[in-house]
Scaffold this active site. Structure first.
Site, PDB file in Angstrom:
ATOM      1  N   ASP A 188       0.752  -1.236   0.102  1.00  0.00           N
ATOM      2  CA  ASP A 188       0.104  -0.139  -0.062  1.00  0.00           C
ATOM      3  C   ASP A 188       0.869   1.417  -0.032  1.00  0.00           C
ATOM      4  OD1 ASP A 188      -2.913   1.188   0.329  1.00  0.00           O
ATOM      5  OD2 ASP A 188      -1.628   2.047   1.955  1.00  0.00           O
ATOM      6  N   GLU A 272      -1.132  -1.504  -5.584  1.00  0.00           N
ATOM      7  CA  GLU A 272      -2.429  -0.787  -5.797  1.00  0.00           C
ATOM      8  C   GLU A 272      -2.299   0.004  -7.084  1.00  0.00           C
ATOM      9  OE1 GLU A 272      -3.634   2.558  -3.272  1.00  0.00           O
ATOM     10  OE2 GLU A 272      -1.975   2.202  -2.403  1.00  0.00           O
ATOM     11  N   ASP A 370      -2.747   1.480   7.003  1.00  0.00           N
ATOM     12  CA  ASP A 370      -2.058   1.075   5.643  1.00  0.00           C
ATOM     13  C   ASP A 370      -1.748  -0.459   5.709  1.00  0.00           C
ATOM     14  OD1 ASP A 370      -2.417   3.610   4.905  1.00  0.00           O
ATOM     15  OD2 ASP A 370      -0.414   4.386   5.709  1.00  0.00           O
TER      16      ASP A 370
END
Ligand SMILES: [Zn+2]
Length: 403
Positions: A188, A272, A370
């Protein structure tokens, strides 16, 4: 595996050589700006059918006419291939800007003399004893800091802060090694420029540039008080360039450190996918069918660019490719709101107690927000990978080109 790599050297110049280089660079800037101006005019036309870009082949034809004219006859003294290359670069810049897969690419802008100038030789480059042969210019000595390996493809000459550089691009064969099977991680891209891993580790990004930004703002204020193009103005301008360079170098070093570490350690990395704000169709259009107000795209994604995540993705992408690993993009939808506990998976906005803490309203699981997100990214990524992977392409999947 065949890769492309660039070596950059400082050139040893003298006043007469500098005159020639400035002439080349000025002519290439002229050609770029002129072709860009013609195309911009077309994009601003009212009727949609008139809004067609002039593509490379026609631009090359125009270049021939410009050379024959009395007005721009100075172009005759410049190596044709560099001018053609500049037109090719412009054509590609337009193509990229209209490419939906490359959301970070902006529309080409006019080149200003005092910022960066340069030109590229697509072929004809030779190297011998710390000297580089540039067609129509001749042999030029450079400060040899690193031995060139590979087959020379092209060379870009550029000027920064009054100094001239050559960047030589080569093609190189590298050995591909494979890592331990199936060593995977979810990532992340957290707040504060950190990279957060699904095993709970956090790689700290470059610290904030608060101090530098302060210096930058101050220097820019000083610049605005000076007379444009005066020698003091130029001095101040070069000071600002140096601060910019320093910020960029520190950030880039850190990004390389992080991407090296990850690529060395993991053969499958789930990351991501880029969150890109949608640009309205009417503003952008396509290459064949441009819309109006295309320049509206220019301010887009400034924040993503600022953080350097686009560059981080690009680095991870080619480093994974070199080392025979895999980089899988994952749709980040709900990854910040979902409980990462396999037995739970409860998804709700309220789970996000604060910017930094995740607290599941159903099972009570608490975690760094996170880290929770990166665990979800790992889980989603594994599912995508099991189905063949690569459902979401990354926009920039190439090795860095010569600067
Ligand atoms: Zn839960």
């Amino acid at each position: 595996m065949l890769i492309r790599k660039a070596y950059k050297y400082k050139l040893k110049t003298n006043p007469s050589l500098e005159d020639t280089l400035n002439e080349f660079s000025g002519a290439n800037r002229f050609v770029w700006n002129k072709a860009l101006f013609l195309n911009k005019k077309r994009l601003e036309r009212h009727e949609k059918k008139d809004r067609k870009l002039i593509r490379y082949n026609d631009l090359a034809g125009l270049l021939k006419l410009w050379k024959q004219s009395d007005e721009w006859g100075f172009l005759k003294g410049i190596h044709s291939q560099t001018l053609q290359q500049t037109l090719k670069d412009l054509d590609k810049a337009f193509k990229d800007a209209f490419d939906p897969k490359q959301p970070l690419k902006r529309f080409p802008v006019f080149k200003k003399k005092e910022i960066v100038s340069g030109f590229r030789f697509p072929q004809g480059i030779k190297i011998h004893c710390n000297r580089v042969y540039l067609p129509k210019i001749g042999w030029v000595r450079y400060f040899n800091s690193k031995k060139i390996e590979g087959i020379i493809k092209n060379a870009t000459v550029s000027k920064r802060n009054g100094k001239w550089f050559v960047s030589i691009q080569v093609e190189q064969e590298i050995k591909v090694f494979s890592k331990k099977p199936k060593n995977e991680v979810g990532i992340d891209l957290g707040i504060k420029k950190n990279v957060v891993l699904s095993d709970g580790r956090i790689l700290e990004g470059a610290r904030s540039f608060k101090k530098q930004r302060g210096r930058l703002a101050k220097s820019q204020r000083h610049l605005s008080r000076k007379m444009k193009f005066s020698s003091n103005w130029k001095k101040q301008k070069s000071k600002i360039t140096k601060i910019h360079e320093k910020i960029a170098n520190v950030r880039n070093d850190r990004l390389h450190w992080m991407s090296n570490r990850l690529s060395n350690e993991y053969n499958v990395i789930y990351l991501e996918a880029l969150k890109v704000r949608n640009m309205s169709k009417s503003a952008s259009g396509t290459l064949e069918n441009p819309g109006r107000n295309v320049s509206a795209k220019r301010g887009l994604n400034r924040e993503i660019l600022d953080q350097g995540w686009g560059e981080f993705r690009r680095q991870l992408s080619y480093k994974q490719e070199w080392s025979n690993g895999w980089l899988q993009a994952v749709d980040p939808k709900y990854t910040s709101q979902k409980c990462s506990q396999a037995s739970c998976g409860y998804t709700a906005k309220e789970n996000r107690k604060s910017q930094s803490v995740f607290h599941c309203r159903k099972c009570g699981y608490e975690e760094n927000a996170d880290v929770n997100a990166s665990k979800n990214i790992l889980a989603v990524g594994q599912t995508v990978f099991a189905c063949g992977g690569n459902s979401l392409e990354f926009p920039l999947k190439q090795e860095p080109l010569a600067a």
